[in-house]
Write an enzyme that holds these catalytic residues in place. Structure first.
Site, PDB file in Angstrom:
ATOM      1  N   HIS A 168      40.670  34.353  29.635  1.00  0.00           N
ATOM      2  CA  HIS A 168      40.482  35.788  29.387  1.00  0.00           C
ATOM      3  C   HIS A 168      41.141  36.186  28.059  1.00  0.00           C
ATOM      4  O   HIS A 168      40.565  36.933  27.271  1.00  0.00           O
ATOM      5  CB  HIS A 168      41.142  36.634  30.492  1.00  0.00           C
ATOM      6  CG  HIS A 168      40.526  36.503  31.853  1.00  0.00           C
ATOM      7  ND1 HIS A 168      41.274  36.222  32.984  1.00  0.00           N
ATOM      8  CD2 HIS A 168      39.250  36.642  32.277  1.00  0.00           C
ATOM      9  CE1 HIS A 168      40.472  36.201  34.031  1.00  0.00           C
ATOM     10  NE2 HIS A 168      39.242  36.444  33.644  1.00  0.00           N
ATOM     11  N   LYS A 209      36.303  41.946  46.906  1.00  0.00           N
ATOM     12  CA  LYS A 209      37.236  40.840  47.160  1.00  0.00           C
ATOM     13  C   LYS A 209      38.644  41.416  47.315  1.00  0.00           C
ATOM     14  O   LYS A 209      39.022  42.315  46.567  1.00  0.00           O
ATOM     15  CB  LYS A 209      37.262  39.862  45.975  1.00  0.00           C
ATOM     16  CG  LYS A 209      35.928  39.280  45.588  1.00  0.00           C
ATOM     17  CD  LYS A 209      36.078  38.401  44.344  1.00  0.00           C
ATOM     18  CE  LYS A 209      35.377  38.979  43.135  1.00  0.00           C
ATOM     19  NZ  LYS A 209      35.522  38.244  41.883  1.00  0.00           N
ATOM     20  N   ARG A 216      30.966  30.968  30.734  1.00  0.00           N
ATOM     21  CA  ARG A 216      31.533  29.619  30.733  1.00  0.00           C
ATOM     22  C   ARG A 216      30.416  28.581  30.776  1.00  0.00           C
ATOM     23  O   ARG A 216      30.000  28.069  29.760  1.00  0.00           O
ATOM     24  CB  ARG A 216      32.485  29.441  31.932  1.00  0.00           C
ATOM     25  CG  ARG A 216      33.786  30.180  31.766  1.00  0.00           C
ATOM     26  CD  ARG A 216      34.554  30.254  33.049  1.00  0.00           C
ATOM     27  NE  ARG A 216      33.771  30.916  34.069  1.00  0.00           N
ATOM     28  CZ  ARG A 216      34.208  31.279  35.260  1.00  0.00           C
ATOM     29  NH1 ARG A 216      35.443  31.003  35.601  1.00  0.00           N
ATOM     30  NH2 ARG A 216      33.438  31.895  36.117  1.00  0.00           N
ATOM     31  N   SER A 260      40.291  32.512  37.516  1.00  0.00           N
ATOM     32  CA  SER A 260      41.466  33.007  38.241  1.00  0.00           C
ATOM     33  C   SER A 260      41.563  32.323  39.599  1.00  0.00           C
ATOM     34  O   SER A 260      42.660  31.999  40.067  1.00  0.00           O
ATOM     35  CB  SER A 260      41.357  34.523  38.449  1.00  0.00           C
ATOM     36  OG  SER A 260      41.282  35.178  37.204  1.00  0.00           O
TER      37      SER A 260
HETATM   38  O1  PNS Z   1      36.011  39.455  36.968  1.00  0.00           O
HETATM   39  P1  PNS Z   1      34.794  39.749  37.789  1.00  0.00           P
HETATM   40  O2  PNS Z   1      35.175  39.946  39.246  1.00  0.00           O
HETATM   41  O3  PNS Z   1      33.692  38.752  37.597  1.00  0.00           O
HETATM   42  O4  PNS Z   1      34.241  41.179  37.241  1.00  0.00           O
HETATM   43  C1  PNS Z   1      33.127  41.792  37.843  1.00  0.00           C
HETATM   44  C2  PNS Z   1      32.996  43.260  37.378  1.00  0.00           C
HETATM   45  C3  PNS Z   1      34.269  44.011  37.611  1.00  0.00           C
HETATM   46  C4  PNS Z   1      32.654  43.296  35.913  1.00  0.00           C
HETATM   47  C5  PNS Z   1      31.813  43.884  38.193  1.00  0.00           C
HETATM   48  O5  PNS Z   1      31.981  43.605  39.538  1.00  0.00           O
HETATM   49  C6  PNS Z   1      31.715  45.401  38.024  1.00  0.00           C
HETATM   50  O6  PNS Z   1      31.434  45.894  36.957  1.00  0.00           O
HETATM   51  N1  PNS Z   1      31.971  46.141  39.119  1.00  0.00           N
HETATM   52  C7  PNS Z   1      31.934  47.580  39.148  1.00  0.00           C
HETATM   53  C8  PNS Z   1      30.816  48.083  40.060  1.00  0.00           C
HETATM   54  C9  PNS Z   1      29.489  48.144  39.326  1.00  0.00           C
HETATM   55  O7  PNS Z   1      29.373  48.729  38.270  1.00  0.00           O
HETATM   56  N2  PNS Z   1      28.454  47.515  39.921  1.00  0.00           N
HETATM   57  C10 PNS Z   1      27.139  47.499  39.335  1.00  0.00           C
HETATM   58  C11 PNS Z   1      26.915  46.291  38.434  1.00  0.00           C
HETATM   59  S1  PNS Z   1      26.809  44.810  39.396  1.00  0.00           S
END
Ligand code: PNS
Length: 159
Positions: free
Chosen positions: A17, A41, A90, A128
């Site tokens: 990150h 989660k 990745r 992570s």
């Molecule tokens: O680190 P991660 O868990 O892969 O990040 C995922 C994240 C936070 C970018 C994604 O889950 C997110 O944007 N969540 C907010 C809810 C949202 O906007 N959902 C619609 C798009 S899937």
């Protein structure tokens, strides 16, 4: 001024990150690391702990700030008045999830563009979850997180 948002769970922040933050901070005038609060989660670290670890990791990057968000990313983007999302890619296994995320965000708001940074090869396997798994079984996470984050993980697992 070009502001980009790097959203994620960051549970916890890894060197992968930080590498993305470093590279994105050189391209945009301002980079907001946006920590999701309402994840499905259950995180190991609460929001304050995750923010603290990110802040300690990015304090040398003057144009990077750390914020939290709840609900939809597109709503946070509107509040920040920017349409640029930064994500790391990745391996090919990330692609399906990332393209779904990027396209969903565009379907919700067509001002949103996602810029993907290919992860440095040395972090291409890193996540992570992998870090937590290694630490839980007393493995060495020196190569994957900062020393500050390592100490926090060890404390969490009472090691
Ligand atoms: O680190 P991660 O868990 O892969 O990040 C995922 C994240 C936070 C970018 C994604 O889950 C997110 O944007 N969540 C907010 C809810 C949202 O906007 N959902 C619609 C798009 S899937």
């Amino acid at each position: 001024m070009k502001t980009a948002v790097y959203p994620g769970s960051f549970d916890p922040i890894t060197l992968g990150h930080i590498d993305i933050i470093n590279r994105a901070s050189k391209i945009f005038d301002e980079l907001i690391v946006a920590v999701l609060m309402n994840s499905a989660k259950i995180p190991l670290f609460d929001t304050n702990e995750r923010v603290d670890m990110i802040e300690k990791s990015v304090c040398d990057f003057k144009n990077v700030k750390v914020e939290t968000f709840d609900g939809l990313l597109v709503d946070f983007m509107r509040k920040k008045n920017t349409g640029i999302v930064v994500r790391g890619l990745r391996a090919v296994t990330d692609y399906e999830y990332e393209i779904q995320l990027a396209q969903t965000n565009r379907a919700l708001d067509n001002n949103i563009d996602t810029i993907f940074f290919t992860t440095d090869v040395k972090y291409s396997y890193l996540s992570s979850s992998v870090v937590k798994n290694i630490a839980e079984y007393n493995g060495d996470v020196d190569k994957f997180v900062t020393n500050y984050v390592k100490q926090k993980i060890l404390k969490k697992y009472n090691l």
